[in-house]
Design a protein around this motif. Structure first.
Motif, PDB file in Angstrom:
ATOM      1  N   LEU A 193     -11.826  -7.183   7.090  1.00  0.00           N
ATOM      2  CA  LEU A 193     -10.924  -6.066   6.861  1.00  0.00           C
ATOM      3  C   LEU A 193      -9.523  -6.384   7.351  1.00  0.00           C
ATOM      4  O   LEU A 193      -8.516  -6.067   6.690  1.00  0.00           O
ATOM      5  CB  LEU A 193     -11.465  -4.807   7.563  1.00  0.00           C
ATOM      6  CG  LEU A 193     -10.622  -3.547   7.416  1.00  0.00           C
ATOM      7  CD1 LEU A 193     -10.479  -3.163   5.937  1.00  0.00           C
ATOM      8  CD2 LEU A 193     -11.257  -2.396   8.206  1.00  0.00           C
ATOM      9  N   GLU A 194      -9.402  -7.016   8.520  1.00  0.00           N
ATOM     10  CA  GLU A 194      -8.097  -7.388   9.054  1.00  0.00           C
ATOM     11  C   GLU A 194      -7.384  -8.358   8.127  1.00  0.00           C
ATOM     12  O   GLU A 194      -6.158  -8.249   7.900  1.00  0.00           O
ATOM     13  CB  GLU A 194      -8.266  -8.024  10.437  1.00  0.00           C
ATOM     14  CG  GLU A 194      -8.673  -7.022  11.513  1.00  0.00           C
ATOM     15  CD  GLU A 194      -8.941  -7.687  12.849  1.00  0.00           C
ATOM     16  OE1 GLU A 194      -9.090  -8.942  12.870  1.00  0.00           O
ATOM     17  OE2 GLU A 194      -9.039  -6.984  13.866  1.00  0.00           O
ATOM     18  N   ASN A 195      -8.144  -9.302   7.573  1.00  0.00           N
ATOM     19  CA  ASN A 195      -7.546 -10.266   6.644  1.00  0.00           C
ATOM     20  C   ASN A 195      -7.028  -9.568   5.395  1.00  0.00           C
ATOM     21  O   ASN A 195      -5.934  -9.884   4.884  1.00  0.00           O
ATOM     22  CB  ASN A 195      -8.573 -11.329   6.258  1.00  0.00           C
ATOM     23  CG  ASN A 195      -8.924 -12.247   7.428  1.00  0.00           C
ATOM     24  OD1 ASN A 195      -8.106 -12.406   8.360  1.00  0.00           O
ATOM     25  ND2 ASN A 195     -10.093 -12.848   7.387  1.00  0.00           N
ATOM     26  N   LYS A 196      -7.834  -8.612   4.902  1.00  0.00           N
ATOM     27  CA  LYS A 196      -7.406  -7.877   3.711  1.00  0.00           C
ATOM     28  C   LYS A 196      -6.167  -7.025   3.999  1.00  0.00           C
ATOM     29  O   LYS A 196      -5.262  -6.942   3.161  1.00  0.00           O
ATOM     30  CB  LYS A 196      -8.551  -6.998   3.211  1.00  0.00           C
ATOM     31  CG  LYS A 196      -9.699  -7.789   2.609  1.00  0.00           C
ATOM     32  CD  LYS A 196     -10.814  -6.876   2.127  1.00  0.00           C
ATOM     33  CE  LYS A 196     -11.938  -7.680   1.485  1.00  0.00           C
ATOM     34  NZ  LYS A 196     -13.057  -6.819   1.021  1.00  0.00           N
ATOM     35  N   LEU A 197      -6.134  -6.370   5.173  1.00  0.00           N
ATOM     36  CA  LEU A 197      -4.965  -5.561   5.538  1.00  0.00           C
ATOM     37  C   LEU A 197      -3.731  -6.434   5.682  1.00  0.00           C
ATOM     38  O   LEU A 197      -2.611  -6.044   5.270  1.00  0.00           O
ATOM     39  CB  LEU A 197      -5.253  -4.821   6.851  1.00  0.00           C
ATOM     40  CG  LEU A 197      -6.266  -3.672   6.763  1.00  0.00           C
ATOM     41  CD1 LEU A 197      -6.572  -3.129   8.157  1.00  0.00           C
ATOM     42  CD2 LEU A 197      -5.714  -2.557   5.870  1.00  0.00           C
ATOM     43  N   THR A 198      -3.901  -7.598   6.302  1.00  0.00           N
ATOM     44  CA  THR A 198      -2.760  -8.517   6.473  1.00  0.00           C
ATOM     45  C   THR A 198      -2.230  -8.959   5.121  1.00  0.00           C
ATOM     46  O   THR A 198      -1.002  -9.018   4.903  1.00  0.00           O
ATOM     47  CB  THR A 198      -3.203  -9.748   7.289  1.00  0.00           C
ATOM     48  OG1 THR A 198      -3.671  -9.316   8.572  1.00  0.00           O
ATOM     49  CG2 THR A 198      -2.053 -10.715   7.478  1.00  0.00           C
ATOM     50  N   GLN A 199      -3.178  -9.274   4.205  1.00  0.00           N
ATOM     51  CA  GLN A 199      -2.775  -9.704   2.878  1.00  0.00           C
ATOM     52  C   GLN A 199      -2.057  -8.577   2.141  1.00  0.00           C
ATOM     53  O   GLN A 199      -1.024  -8.793   1.481  1.00  0.00           O
ATOM     54  CB  GLN A 199      -4.009 -10.156   2.084  1.00  0.00           C
ATOM     55  CG  GLN A 199      -3.686 -10.664   0.679  1.00  0.00           C
ATOM     56  CD  GLN A 199      -2.824 -11.911   0.706  1.00  0.00           C
ATOM     57  OE1 GLN A 199      -2.855 -12.687   1.660  1.00  0.00           O
ATOM     58  NE2 GLN A 199      -2.027 -12.104  -0.341  1.00  0.00           N
ATOM     59  N   LEU A 227      -0.423  -6.107   3.505  1.00  0.00           N
ATOM     60  CA  LEU A 227       0.880  -5.901   4.136  1.00  0.00           C
ATOM     61  C   LEU A 227       1.895  -6.925   3.646  1.00  0.00           C
ATOM     62  O   LEU A 227       3.068  -6.591   3.393  1.00  0.00           O
ATOM     63  CB  LEU A 227       0.719  -5.989   5.653  1.00  0.00           C
ATOM     64  CG  LEU A 227       1.981  -5.737   6.478  1.00  0.00           C
ATOM     65  CD1 LEU A 227       2.519  -4.323   6.201  1.00  0.00           C
ATOM     66  CD2 LEU A 227       1.690  -5.895   7.973  1.00  0.00           C
ATOM     67  N   ARG A 228       1.447  -8.155   3.506  1.00  0.00           N
ATOM     68  CA  ARG A 228       2.351  -9.203   2.999  1.00  0.00           C
ATOM     69  C   ARG A 228       2.794  -8.890   1.573  1.00  0.00           C
ATOM     70  O   ARG A 228       3.972  -9.044   1.226  1.00  0.00           O
ATOM     71  CB  ARG A 228       1.640 -10.551   3.043  1.00  0.00           C
ATOM     72  CG  ARG A 228       1.461 -11.113   4.459  1.00  0.00           C
ATOM     73  CD  ARG A 228       0.656 -12.386   4.418  1.00  0.00           C
ATOM     74  NE  ARG A 228       0.492 -12.934   5.764  1.00  0.00           N
ATOM     75  CZ  ARG A 228      -0.293 -13.970   6.045  1.00  0.00           C
ATOM     76  NH1 ARG A 228      -0.991 -14.542   5.046  1.00  0.00           N
ATOM     77  NH2 ARG A 228      -0.391 -14.412   7.282  1.00  0.00           N
ATOM     78  N   GLU A 229       1.825  -8.476   0.773  1.00  0.00           N
ATOM     79  CA  GLU A 229       2.166  -8.158  -0.610  1.00  0.00           C
ATOM     80  C   GLU A 229       3.143  -6.979  -0.668  1.00  0.00           C
ATOM     81  O   GLU A 229       4.085  -6.974  -1.478  1.00  0.00           O
ATOM     82  CB  GLU A 229       0.885  -7.825  -1.394  1.00  0.00           C
ATOM     83  CG  GLU A 229      -0.019  -9.037  -1.574  1.00  0.00           C
ATOM     84  CD  GLU A 229      -1.306  -8.666  -2.258  1.00  0.00           C
ATOM     85  OE1 GLU A 229      -1.517  -7.468  -2.504  1.00  0.00           O
ATOM     86  OE2 GLU A 229      -2.129  -9.576  -2.546  1.00  0.00           O
ATOM     87  N   ARG A 230       2.961  -5.986   0.192  1.00  0.00           N
ATOM     88  CA  ARG A 230       3.848  -4.818   0.240  1.00  0.00           C
ATOM     89  C   ARG A 230       5.249  -5.224   0.664  1.00  0.00           C
ATOM     90  O   ARG A 230       6.244  -4.756   0.115  1.00  0.00           O
ATOM     91  CB  ARG A 230       3.271  -3.778   1.240  1.00  0.00           C
ATOM     92  CG  ARG A 230       4.146  -2.564   1.431  1.00  0.00           C
ATOM     93  CD  ARG A 230       4.294  -1.798   0.144  1.00  0.00           C
ATOM     94  NE  ARG A 230       5.124  -0.628   0.324  1.00  0.00           N
ATOM     95  CZ  ARG A 230       5.563   0.128  -0.648  1.00  0.00           C
ATOM     96  NH1 ARG A 230       5.256  -0.186  -1.918  1.00  0.00           N
ATOM     97  NH2 ARG A 230       6.310   1.202  -0.407  1.00  0.00           N
ATOM     98  N   THR A 231       5.305  -6.116   1.630  1.00  0.00           N
ATOM     99  CA  THR A 231       6.610  -6.592   2.115  1.00  0.00           C
ATOM    100  C   THR A 231       7.356  -7.330   1.012  1.00  0.00           C
ATOM    101  O   THR A 231       8.573  -7.159   0.829  1.00  0.00           O
ATOM    102  CB  THR A 231       6.415  -7.509   3.340  1.00  0.00           C
ATOM    103  OG1 THR A 231       5.743  -6.791   4.357  1.00  0.00           O
ATOM    104  CG2 THR A 231       7.748  -8.018   3.855  1.00  0.00           C
TER     105      THR A 231
END
Length: 235
Positions: free
Chosen positions: A210-216, A218-222
């Motif tokens: 889940l953390e990996n998916k959230l990080t990914q 967040l990167r895409e959103r940025t």
């Protein structure tokens, strides 16, 4: 150890041979061919006696006096009693056979009591914690007050028809029971711990995923925000 070296070990082979004896398979006199031969020979002896008497002149028998009369009497008696006499001898042999069996049984029991056999005796008592060779020692040193007193602490006996353990044996049984119960509990706890560790590992793996998916995400959103600002600047 001394008792084992000089009594139990030398007699162990004999005890095992005796244990291997199957009394039900011991031959019986009536079943053997030799018994039939004995009856046949006894019957034939009667005829041979008659032949011997007939071949001996009456005058010669008369000259022998009492001996001649005894010879005739023997032949006459054989003709009447040969079967009963043979039956009697067979019965005597059968009785000796039974005496031998009883003697072997007594010897086996004595050897077992002295622990000279690898076979386990007094299985129920031993299973309840009684020392395996306690009864052999007690039988051997029964005249010793020390061993009688010692055995009384460990022997599995009966009282009023109920099983009754000696004081030390009773303590041993209690400690063994507690140990076995704790062993079961420890195994159950170990199984529960293993299950919890497995579940924890699964939860931890899901958390990392889940953390990996959230990080990914967040990167895409940025990246999208940066592209949006650049587009506004161009406009």
């Amino acid at each position: 150890q001394v008792f084992e070296d000089i009594v139990q070990t030398p007699l162990r082979d004999l005890s095992e041979d005796l244990d291997a004896l199957d009394f039900d398979k011991w031959p019986r006199a009536r079943d053997k061919k030799s018994t039939q031969n004995a009856f046949r020979n006894a019957e034939m002896l009667t005829g041979k006696c008659d032949i011997a008497a007939s071949r001996t002149s009456d005058k010669l028998l008369e000259d022998q006096g009492d001996a001649g009369g005894a010879f005739r009497e023997i032949c006459s008696t054989l003709g009447k009693t040969w079967k009963n006499a043979t039956e009697e001898m067979i019965d005597i042999v059968s009785a000796k056979r039974q005496q031998a069996i009883e003697a072997v049984k007594v010897l086996k029991a004595d050897l077992h009591a002295m622990g000279c056999s690898d076979s386990t005796h007094f299985k129920s008592q031993v299973a309840q914690g009684e020392p395996e060779h306690l009864r052999a020692i007690l039988r051997l040193f029964n005249e010793s007050k020390f061993y009688r007193d010692f055995a009384s602490y460990w022997i599995m006996g009966t009282e009023d028809g109920k099983a009754q353990a000696g004081s030390l044996l009773k303590l041993y049984q209690m400690l063994k029971k507690d140990w076995e119960e704790n062993k079961v509990k420890s195994r159950e706890l170990a199984e529960q711990q293993y299950k919890l560790e497995q579940e924890y590992g699964e939860v931890l793996a899901k958390k990392v995923d889940l953390e990996n998916k959230l990080t990914q995400a967040l990167r895409e959103r940025t990246c999208e925000e940066i592209k949006e600002r650049e587009a506004q600047q161009i406009l």
